[in-house]
Write a protein that holds these residues in place. Sequence first.
Motif, PDB file in Angstrom:
ATOM      1  N   GLY A  13       7.530  -5.521  -0.357  1.00  0.00           N
ATOM      2  CA  GLY A  13       6.296  -6.274  -0.588  1.00  0.00           C
ATOM      3  C   GLY A  13       5.045  -5.525  -0.171  1.00  0.00           C
ATOM      4  O   GLY A  13       3.938  -5.917  -0.535  1.00  0.00           O
ATOM      5  N   ALA A  60       3.414  -4.038  -3.222  1.00  0.00           N
ATOM      6  CA  ALA A  60       2.956  -5.116  -4.108  1.00  0.00           C
ATOM      7  C   ALA A  60       1.658  -5.721  -3.593  1.00  0.00           C
ATOM      8  O   ALA A  60       0.708  -5.940  -4.350  1.00  0.00           O
ATOM      9  CB  ALA A  60       4.037  -6.184  -4.223  1.00  0.00           C
ATOM     10  N   LEU A  61       1.609  -5.987  -2.280  1.00  0.00           N
ATOM     11  CA  LEU A  61       0.412  -6.618  -1.716  1.00  0.00           C
ATOM     12  C   LEU A  61      -0.758  -5.638  -1.654  1.00  0.00           C
ATOM     13  O   LEU A  61      -1.909  -6.021  -1.863  1.00  0.00           O
ATOM     14  CB  LEU A  61       0.714  -7.175  -0.325  1.00  0.00           C
ATOM     15  N   ARG A 111      -2.089  -5.322  -5.062  1.00  0.00           N
ATOM     16  CA  ARG A 111      -2.827  -6.522  -5.453  1.00  0.00           C
ATOM     17  C   ARG A 111      -4.297  -6.387  -5.050  1.00  0.00           C
ATOM     18  O   ARG A 111      -5.198  -6.706  -5.824  1.00  0.00           O
ATOM     19  CB  ARG A 111      -2.211  -7.743  -4.769  1.00  0.00           C
ATOM     20  N   LYS A 159      -5.959  -3.671  -7.180  1.00  0.00           N
ATOM     21  CA  LYS A 159      -6.176  -4.074  -8.572  1.00  0.00           C
ATOM     22  C   LYS A 159      -7.469  -4.861  -8.728  1.00  0.00           C
ATOM     23  O   LYS A 159      -8.137  -4.754  -9.753  1.00  0.00           O
ATOM     24  CB  LYS A 159      -5.009  -4.925  -9.063  1.00  0.00           C
ATOM     25  N   LYS A 160      -7.799  -5.639  -7.713  1.00  0.00           N
ATOM     26  CA  LYS A 160      -9.037  -6.416  -7.782  1.00  0.00           C
ATOM     27  C   LYS A 160     -10.218  -5.498  -7.981  1.00  0.00           C
ATOM     28  O   LYS A 160     -11.276  -5.898  -8.448  1.00  0.00           O
ATOM     29  CB  LYS A 160      -9.239  -7.184  -6.484  1.00  0.00           C
ATOM     30  N   LYS A 173      -9.159  -2.949 -11.521  1.00  0.00           N
ATOM     31  CA  LYS A 173      -8.974  -3.687 -12.775  1.00  0.00           C
ATOM     32  C   LYS A 173     -10.256  -4.388 -13.200  1.00  0.00           C
ATOM     33  O   LYS A 173     -10.334  -4.940 -14.287  1.00  0.00           O
ATOM     34  CB  LYS A 173      -7.846  -4.699 -12.621  1.00  0.00           C
ATOM     35  N   ALA A 174     -11.235  -4.438 -12.311  1.00  0.00           N
ATOM     36  CA  ALA A 174     -12.507  -5.063 -12.670  1.00  0.00           C
ATOM     37  C   ALA A 174     -13.492  -3.943 -12.984  1.00  0.00           C
ATOM     38  O   ALA A 174     -14.024  -3.320 -12.065  1.00  0.00           O
ATOM     39  CB  ALA A 174     -13.002  -5.931 -11.522  1.00  0.00           C
ATOM     40  N   TRP A 230     -10.631 -14.954   2.609  1.00  0.00           N
ATOM     41  CA  TRP A 230     -10.479 -15.504   1.250  1.00  0.00           C
ATOM     42  C   TRP A 230      -9.048 -15.915   0.979  1.00  0.00           C
ATOM     43  O   TRP A 230      -8.791 -16.969   0.412  1.00  0.00           O
ATOM     44  CB  TRP A 230     -10.931 -14.479   0.201  1.00  0.00           C
ATOM     45  N   PHE A 261      -3.571 -18.492  -0.635  1.00  0.00           N
ATOM     46  CA  PHE A 261      -2.640 -17.398  -0.917  1.00  0.00           C
ATOM     47  C   PHE A 261      -1.896 -16.986   0.353  1.00  0.00           C
ATOM     48  O   PHE A 261      -0.695 -16.699   0.314  1.00  0.00           O
ATOM     49  CB  PHE A 261      -3.395 -16.203  -1.505  1.00  0.00           C
TER      50      PHE A 261
END
Lengths: 306, 333
Positions: A16, A19-20, A23, A26-27, A30-31, A131, A137
């Motif tokens: 994990g 993956a984390l 994540r 990607k924020k 990917k933006a 957040w 989350f």
Amino acid sequence: MSETNGHLNSRSKLHGLWALTNRELKKWYKAPIVFLLTLIQPIIWLGLLGNALNLGSLVSPSSFTIPPQVITQLQLTPTQINGLQQLFGNLGNQILQSTFGTTSYISFMAVGMIAFTALFTTMFSGMSVVWDRRLGFLNKVLSTPVSRSVIILSKVFSATLRSMFQALIILVIAVPFGFQFGANFNPLNLLGVFAMLFLVCVGLSSMFIAINIRSSRIETPMAVMNLLNLPLTFASSAFFPIDKMPTWLQAVASVNPMSYTIDGMRQLLIFNTNYTQLVWDFAYVGIFAVVLTTIGVVLSWRYLNK
Amino acid sequence: MSDDVIKAEGLTKVFNHNLVAVDHISFSVRQGEIFGFLGPNGAGKTTTINMLITVLKPTEGHAYILGSDIVKENMEVRNSIGVVPQEYTADEDLTGYENILLCADLYGIPRNIAKKRAIELLELVELTPFKDKRVQTYSGGMRRRLELACGLINRPKLLFLDEPTLGLDVQTRTATWNYVRRLKKEYGMTLFMTTHYLEEADALCDRIAIIDHGKIIVTGTPDELKESLGGDIITLSIQKDVDITGLVKKIPHVKEARKENGSYLIKSENGEVTAPLIIEALRKEGHVVTKLSLTKPTLNEVYLQYTGRSMRDAEESPEAVFAQRATMRRARQ
């Protein structure tokens, strides 16, 4: 649903983590707008601040003229005037060299900016904890078999990777702006720069995560950022050398880990490397990183296990 | 060992040494049932769920999920449960498919298995056509279904649903109910859910527990709880202004009769059978019934009976309010 979960036994303790971490990353990548802004930001900084504070031009040969009355009084010949102008011009470079350790202020500042950007990025890792809590989350992840330390480490690593990438961008952009590498610069020194950044980012983001992990209010990390941002940046050698600061500020700056990070990176990039100083920089930042990461992970881990 | 999927014994959570959120509750959830957990805001529902899903440690007491202790064997518990939180936790910038894979990574499920399951789950929640669209573009109902798919990625034997239909429209809510029923029927899953919609609890739950002020007040099937109120209520009016309560009380099944605002309130089991008997008995005595209505008690009455009518305003944390508002806002997109 009869399939057995046979993979459970082969799973590593750190599952994990990627993956984390990814994540979080990607924020950012990917933006497109966010990503573009992180590219534009150093251009603006280097362009505006680096050129506006172009200290080199203040003391260049063309930036002053010998007053006419002095010329008539001393009855200077054109050759003498020229010579004097040259002398003062070189004097300027000497002042820059002795103050900043380089004749190029933009190089001096660009390294400060790398550290400053890293500081900012790690501060946001504290914010992202809040957040995740607010949006539910965090609770969801806590209910999965992911190790508690992985949750914290993923935040630390994402901030660190981001900072290192941004540092690279700043360096690449700084070159056309006139960045001058030191006389004995070797491309391998870049590895040292990234090692230094890695240490300081891991330490700083662990600290900011530990500060914010209990909070569910987004105002808390903001206040922490506002409080620590200026002293950590300006009471360091980011934009101005420590030994030219007032004594009280020197005292603050000489314990600020940012100063050691910045000095270490300058030793590697733009100075004539002073290896004793470099080792000392690494030792200081290394200890800072180990201590803060331990405190950060222990505190967060405890809190997440309540 | 018993076949209880959840067994709680004296489960207690005290915050900051003085705020008792959950106060020595004991209950059990059986294999294959849908268990509803109802209660006003701040009653202790979320705290209880958080303890059961191993996010919070109990201050006192024990709970076992599929036989594993929620504190000592928390990893076993985490592997065998699925959680569908009240909030929308999916990442907006990722696609639905990527979000499910992220959940799979949290359980350490190998990629090849995860991909296969993700496709199956997207099919189950009818999101296959949208699997490569970013969650940003999803409606509230689609987000809720995606959360459900994520909660099922590890093939849990027990699924926790926290307010599964908060803020959804009637169509989506009905669809969600159908998924829940399918999970129970086709996969033999046990479900533990909280809700504020009592008709939802009535329609879905096999058994219900009502919690208030940190204590479980009553547990039972929806029908048992309704019957515990003392049966149906018959309201009638007659022409003459005389007291007939004594007469009515003699009729079989009538439990209680009283005069209120000029009409009579009669409590009785099997109201539809009793009502004609009452009319007949009154006619024999020369009374003419002018109006009659029959009310079956709903869970609403049960709930209000046990938790009182006072509103719970100040008991929610700003955090919970924020989360709830965010959920409602996105549900309505």
